[in-house]
Design a protein around this motif. Structure first.
Motif, PDB file in Angstrom:
ATOM      1  N   ALA A  44      25.813  25.907  26.751  1.00  0.00           N
ATOM      2  CA  ALA A  44      25.643  27.853  26.906  1.00  0.00           C
ATOM      3  C   ALA A  44      23.942  27.048  28.054  1.00  0.00           C
ATOM      4  CB  ALA A  44      24.751  28.020  25.567  1.00  0.00           C
ATOM      5  N   HIS A  45      23.856  27.821  29.288  1.00  0.00           N
ATOM      6  CA  HIS A  45      22.761  27.028  29.765  1.00  0.00           C
ATOM      7  C   HIS A  45      21.780  29.285  30.596  1.00  0.00           C
ATOM      8  CE1 HIS A  45      25.631  24.854  32.249  1.00  0.00           C
ATOM      9  NE2 HIS A  45      26.241  25.733  31.681  1.00  0.00           N
ATOM     10  N   PHE A  46      20.526  28.385  30.213  1.00  0.00           N
ATOM     11  CA  PHE A  46      19.799  28.953  30.657  1.00  0.00           C
ATOM     12  C   PHE A  46      19.416  29.802  32.106  1.00  0.00           C
ATOM     13  CE2 PHE A  46      17.760  25.458  28.020  1.00  0.00           C
ATOM     14  CZ  PHE A  46      17.478  26.391  26.795  1.00  0.00           C
ATOM     15  N   THR A  47      18.969  30.865  32.245  1.00  0.00           N
ATOM     16  CA  THR A  47      19.035  31.894  32.929  1.00  0.00           C
ATOM     17  C   THR A  47      18.166  31.072  34.765  1.00  0.00           C
ATOM     18  OG1 THR A  47      16.912  33.171  32.638  1.00  0.00           O
ATOM     19  CG2 THR A  47      19.556  33.835  32.154  1.00  0.00           C
ATOM     20  N   THR A  48      17.267  30.583  33.648  1.00  0.00           N
ATOM     21  CA  THR A  48      16.313  29.528  35.115  1.00  0.00           C
ATOM     22  C   THR A  48      16.293  28.237  34.240  1.00  0.00           C
ATOM     23  OG1 THR A  48      14.347  30.295  33.753  1.00  0.00           O
ATOM     24  CG2 THR A  48      14.218  32.029  35.602  1.00  0.00           C
ATOM     25  N   SER A  49      15.462  28.361  33.513  1.00  0.00           N
ATOM     26  CA  SER A  49      15.120  26.191  33.354  1.00  0.00           C
ATOM     27  C   SER A  49      14.793  27.038  31.223  1.00  0.00           C
ATOM     28  CB  SER A  49      14.520  25.517  33.804  1.00  0.00           C
ATOM     29  OG  SER A  49      13.078  26.223  33.759  1.00  0.00           O
ATOM     30  N   ASP A  69      17.369  20.452  31.494  1.00  0.00           N
ATOM     31  CA  ASP A  69      17.036  21.878  31.941  1.00  0.00           C
ATOM     32  C   ASP A  69      17.825  22.812  31.992  1.00  0.00           C
ATOM     33  OD1 ASP A  69      14.583  19.497  32.717  1.00  0.00           O
ATOM     34  OD2 ASP A  69      15.905  18.591  33.787  1.00  0.00           O
ATOM     35  N   LYS A  70      18.436  23.152  32.549  1.00  0.00           N
ATOM     36  CA  LYS A  70      19.206  24.172  32.644  1.00  0.00           C
ATOM     37  C   LYS A  70      19.714  24.366  31.400  1.00  0.00           C
ATOM     38  CE  LYS A  70      17.390  24.435  36.927  1.00  0.00           C
ATOM     39  NZ  LYS A  70      16.738  25.290  37.305  1.00  0.00           N
ATOM     40  N   ARG A  89      18.461  33.335  22.147  1.00  0.00           N
ATOM     41  CA  ARG A  89      19.753  33.716  22.619  1.00  0.00           C
ATOM     42  C   ARG A  89      20.517  32.365  23.129  1.00  0.00           C
ATOM     43  NH1 ARG A  89      21.746  33.335  27.783  1.00  0.00           N
ATOM     44  NH2 ARG A  89      20.264  33.580  28.445  1.00  0.00           N
ATOM     45  N   VAL A  90      20.649  31.359  23.928  1.00  0.00           N
ATOM     46  CA  VAL A  90      21.010  30.087  24.567  1.00  0.00           C
ATOM     47  C   VAL A  90      21.287  29.391  23.118  1.00  0.00           C
ATOM     48  CG1 VAL A  90      20.739  28.117  25.828  1.00  0.00           C
ATOM     49  CG2 VAL A  90      19.915  30.610  26.521  1.00  0.00           C
ATOM     50  N   PHE A  91      20.432  29.221  22.540  1.00  0.00           N
ATOM     51  CA  PHE A  91      20.755  28.460  21.361  1.00  0.00           C
ATOM     52  C   PHE A  91      21.881  28.880  19.872  1.00  0.00           C
ATOM     53  CE2 PHE A  91      16.928  25.309  21.965  1.00  0.00           C
ATOM     54  CZ  PHE A  91      16.734  24.761  21.433  1.00  0.00           C
ATOM     55  N   ASP A  92      21.985  30.015  20.293  1.00  0.00           N
ATOM     56  CA  ASP A  92      22.182  30.165  19.155  1.00  0.00           C
ATOM     57  C   ASP A  92      23.630  30.247  19.705  1.00  0.00           C
ATOM     58  OD1 ASP A  92      23.385  32.333  17.086  1.00  0.00           O
ATOM     59  OD2 ASP A  92      23.285  34.054  18.092  1.00  0.00           O
TER      60      ASP A  92
END
Length: 124
Positions: free
Chosen positions: A48-53, A25-26, A64-67
């Motif tokens: 790596a974390h998402f800023t929201t979800s 989720d996050k 960005r998160v995947f990379d």
């Protein structure tokens, strides 16, 4: 789902590297492992974390998160080794009738194309 593993092929001495991406989720977790004739070894992992979800992330944030997670796991690889073959570990809500829902499949395809990863299967 049967995943193609190189130990089933005619290659006898080649090591094969794989990337697994676990969607939460996050955050996402990227894991690199190698297969040497059926013997799997964990090489590295990163989160790596998402800023929201995950559900609320736009295309830019997904990339960005995947990379970030993938790049950090690849730092542990031997020089000149790149990982392209990828297994996605998806949330149950992304699957319907044993296939990835259309809206999520397009997101994963976009990320895969832009980050030069090759999906070879998925797990729930």
């Amino acid at each position: 789902m049967k995943l193609p593993l190189p130990h089933l092929s005619n290659k006898k001495n080649d090591l094969e590297y794989y990337l697994a991406i676990l969607l939460h989720d996050k955050k996402i977790t990227a894991v690199v492992f190698k297969d040497n004739l059926g013997n799997l070894q964990l090489i590295s992992s990163s989160q790596a974390h998402f800023t929201t979800s995950l559900e609320e992330a736009d295309e830019e944030e997904l990339l960005r998160v995947f990379d970030k997670a993938i790049s950090e796991t690849e730092m542990e690889l031997p020089e000149n080794i790149e990982v392209h073959k990828t297994i996605f570990c998806l949330k149950d809500s992304w699957i319907e009738a044993d296939v990835i829902k259309k809206e999520y499949k397009s997101k994963l395809k976009n990320v895969s194309d832009k980050l030069d990863i090759q999906p070879i299967g998925f797990l729930v």
